[in-house]
Structures are given as C-alpha cells and as structure tokens.
Scaffold this motif. Sequence first.
Motif, PDB file in Angstrom:
ATOM      1  N   ILE A 251      63.872  18.085  14.461  1.00  0.00           N
ATOM      2  CA  ILE A 251      63.800  19.067  13.369  1.00  0.00           C
ATOM      3  C   ILE A 251      64.980  20.025  13.487  1.00  0.00           C
ATOM      4  O   ILE A 251      65.463  20.276  14.595  1.00  0.00           O
ATOM      5  CB  ILE A 251      62.476  19.875  13.386  1.00  0.00           C
ATOM      6  CG1 ILE A 251      62.270  20.537  14.742  1.00  0.00           C
ATOM      7  CG2 ILE A 251      61.298  19.037  13.001  1.00  0.00           C
ATOM      8  CD1 ILE A 251      61.138  21.518  14.801  1.00  0.00           C
ATOM      9  N   PRO A 252      65.445  20.561  12.370  1.00  0.00           N
ATOM     10  CA  PRO A 252      66.501  21.576  12.443  1.00  0.00           C
ATOM     11  C   PRO A 252      65.946  22.833  13.129  1.00  0.00           C
ATOM     12  O   PRO A 252      64.962  23.411  12.678  1.00  0.00           O
ATOM     13  CB  PRO A 252      66.846  21.851  10.984  1.00  0.00           C
ATOM     14  CG  PRO A 252      66.260  20.717  10.204  1.00  0.00           C
ATOM     15  CD  PRO A 252      65.109  20.205  11.003  1.00  0.00           C
TER      16      PRO A 252
ATOM     17  N   VAL B 150      54.051  24.997  10.661  1.00  0.00           N
ATOM     18  CA  VAL B 150      54.616  25.149  12.009  1.00  0.00           C
ATOM     19  C   VAL B 150      54.063  24.068  12.937  1.00  0.00           C
ATOM     20  O   VAL B 150      54.816  23.440  13.687  1.00  0.00           O
ATOM     21  CB  VAL B 150      54.312  26.560  12.574  1.00  0.00           C
ATOM     22  CG1 VAL B 150      54.620  26.638  14.061  1.00  0.00           C
ATOM     23  CG2 VAL B 150      55.097  27.614  11.805  1.00  0.00           C
ATOM     24  N   GLN B 151      52.760  23.827  12.849  1.00  0.00           N
ATOM     25  CA  GLN B 151      52.135  22.820  13.700  1.00  0.00           C
ATOM     26  C   GLN B 151      52.707  21.425  13.416  1.00  0.00           C
ATOM     27  O   GLN B 151      52.995  20.660  14.337  1.00  0.00           O
ATOM     28  CB  GLN B 151      50.623  22.839  13.492  1.00  0.00           C
ATOM     29  CG  GLN B 151      49.850  22.031  14.497  1.00  0.00           C
ATOM     30  CD  GLN B 151      48.361  22.226  14.336  1.00  0.00           C
ATOM     31  OE1 GLN B 151      47.849  22.278  13.212  1.00  0.00           O
ATOM     32  NE2 GLN B 151      47.662  22.345  15.444  1.00  0.00           N
TER      33      GLN B 151
ATOM     34  N   ARG C  31      62.623  27.803  13.611  1.00  0.00           N
ATOM     35  CA  ARG C  31      62.502  29.228  14.001  1.00  0.00           C
ATOM     36  C   ARG C  31      62.133  30.080  12.791  1.00  0.00           C
ATOM     37  O   ARG C  31      61.334  31.007  12.891  1.00  0.00           O
ATOM     38  CB  ARG C  31      63.803  29.716  14.637  1.00  0.00           C
ATOM     39  CG  ARG C  31      63.969  29.279  16.073  1.00  0.00           C
ATOM     40  CD  ARG C  31      65.107  30.027  16.768  1.00  0.00           C
ATOM     41  NE  ARG C  31      66.403  29.813  16.136  1.00  0.00           N
ATOM     42  CZ  ARG C  31      67.236  28.833  16.457  1.00  0.00           C
ATOM     43  NH1 ARG C  31      66.931  27.986  17.411  1.00  0.00           N
ATOM     44  NH2 ARG C  31      68.383  28.712  15.832  1.00  0.00           N
ATOM     45  N   ARG C  32      62.706  29.769  11.643  1.00  0.00           N
ATOM     46  CA  ARG C  32      62.407  30.517  10.425  1.00  0.00           C
ATOM     47  C   ARG C  32      60.939  30.360  10.042  1.00  0.00           C
ATOM     48  O   ARG C  32      60.264  31.327   9.702  1.00  0.00           O
ATOM     49  CB  ARG C  32      63.318  30.045   9.280  1.00  0.00           C
ATOM     50  CG  ARG C  32      63.223  30.878   8.019  1.00  0.00           C
ATOM     51  CD  ARG C  32      64.245  30.391   6.992  1.00  0.00           C
ATOM     52  NE  ARG C  32      63.765  29.261   6.244  1.00  0.00           N
ATOM     53  CZ  ARG C  32      62.915  29.341   5.212  1.00  0.00           C
ATOM     54  NH1 ARG C  32      62.439  30.505   4.831  1.00  0.00           N
ATOM     55  NH2 ARG C  32      62.542  28.262   4.571  1.00  0.00           N
TER      56      ARG C  32
ATOM     57  N   ALA D 261      55.387  32.535   9.824  1.00  0.00           N
ATOM     58  CA  ALA D 261      53.990  32.458  10.276  1.00  0.00           C
ATOM     59  C   ALA D 261      53.623  33.700  11.072  1.00  0.00           C
ATOM     60  O   ALA D 261      52.517  34.243  10.926  1.00  0.00           O
ATOM     61  CB  ALA D 261      53.775  31.197  11.111  1.00  0.00           C
ATOM     62  N   GLN D 262      54.539  34.163  11.918  1.00  0.00           N
ATOM     63  CA  GLN D 262      54.256  35.363  12.724  1.00  0.00           C
ATOM     64  C   GLN D 262      54.055  36.585  11.838  1.00  0.00           C
ATOM     65  O   GLN D 262      53.173  37.408  12.096  1.00  0.00           O
ATOM     66  CB  GLN D 262      55.386  35.612  13.733  1.00  0.00           C
ATOM     67  CG  GLN D 262      55.074  36.732  14.705  1.00  0.00           C
ATOM     68  CD  GLN D 262      53.871  36.414  15.566  1.00  0.00           C
ATOM     69  OE1 GLN D 262      53.890  35.451  16.325  1.00  0.00           O
ATOM     70  NE2 GLN D 262      52.807  37.198  15.460  1.00  0.00           N
ATOM     71  N   HIS D 263      54.852  36.702  10.778  1.00  0.00           N
ATOM     72  CA  HIS D 263      54.655  37.809   9.831  1.00  0.00           C
ATOM     73  C   HIS D 263      53.266  37.741   9.209  1.00  0.00           C
ATOM     74  O   HIS D 263      52.565  38.754   9.109  1.00  0.00           O
ATOM     75  CB  HIS D 263      55.716  37.785   8.727  1.00  0.00           C
ATOM     76  CG  HIS D 263      57.050  38.295   9.166  1.00  0.00           C
ATOM     77  ND1 HIS D 263      57.271  39.589   9.588  1.00  0.00           N
ATOM     78  CD2 HIS D 263      58.243  37.659   9.240  1.00  0.00           C
ATOM     79  CE1 HIS D 263      58.526  39.742   9.910  1.00  0.00           C
ATOM     80  NE2 HIS D 263      59.150  38.583   9.704  1.00  0.00           N
ATOM     81  N   PHE D 264      52.862  36.554   8.775  1.00  0.00           N
ATOM     82  CA  PHE D 264      51.527  36.395   8.198  1.00  0.00           C
ATOM     83  C   PHE D 264      50.451  36.843   9.189  1.00  0.00           C
ATOM     84  O   PHE D 264      49.544  37.597   8.843  1.00  0.00           O
ATOM     85  CB  PHE D 264      51.264  34.932   7.804  1.00  0.00           C
ATOM     86  CG  PHE D 264      51.619  34.590   6.394  1.00  0.00           C
ATOM     87  CD1 PHE D 264      50.939  35.151   5.332  1.00  0.00           C
ATOM     88  CD2 PHE D 264      52.616  33.663   6.124  1.00  0.00           C
ATOM     89  CE1 PHE D 264      51.248  34.816   4.021  1.00  0.00           C
ATOM     90  CE2 PHE D 264      52.939  33.320   4.815  1.00  0.00           C
ATOM     91  CZ  PHE D 264      52.254  33.904   3.759  1.00  0.00           C
TER      92      PHE D 264
END
Length: 106
Positions: free
Chosen positions: A37-38, A28-29, A43-44, A49-52
């Motif tokens: 970036i697409p 993500v970083q 967002r995906r 990352a948020q789930h992790f």
Amino acid sequence: MNMIIGAHQVHSIEDAFLYLAECQLATVQTMAGKKSIPKAEYRRQVSIAQHFVDWVSDFKLSYNDRGFPRLEIVLDRYKHAVHDWKKASVEARRDRKSTRLNSSHL
C-alpha cells in the motif's frame, strides 16, 4: 455487542457520525491487511480515523452496544489509539495465517 449498523439504519446525525467513524476504521483495517500500500495514503487514512475516534470521545457520543465494534475496541481496549489497534490487528491476522499454514502441514 449488537450487529454492525448499516447505512440504512442511520436515523440521526450521531448515528451518521458513528457510522462514518466505523467505516473509516474498516478502511484502515483493510489497508493494514494489504501486502503493498502507498505508505503516505495509509498514514493519511490512519490520521483521519484517529480524528474520528478523538471526536467521538470529545463530543461524548454514545457508541457502546450500538453496532460499531471497531470503534468500541479502539476506544475501550486501545485507549483511543488507532495506531495501537491497527498494529495489534495486523499481528493477530499474521498469527491466524501462520496457525493455518502450520496446521495444513500436519
């Protein structure tokens, strides 16, 4: 804070999970620093990352001082919010770049 843990230092399921969470935050970083970036893919990646991050918290995994600096920052400074962390990361990068450009014109 310890050095960043490498894949060769993973010795348990918890280590592996934390390592993968840190890797996802690194993705993500890196994407946040790109000019183009697409958006859907970005967002995906943020969502993954948020789930992790949420799971590390939910499962009460011990992450402090174990070599996962991004994970520590998101959980401790940004109250688990990957979006807030990546936004601050991008702004900090912009500020550093602007400072470098301004100082080169002196």
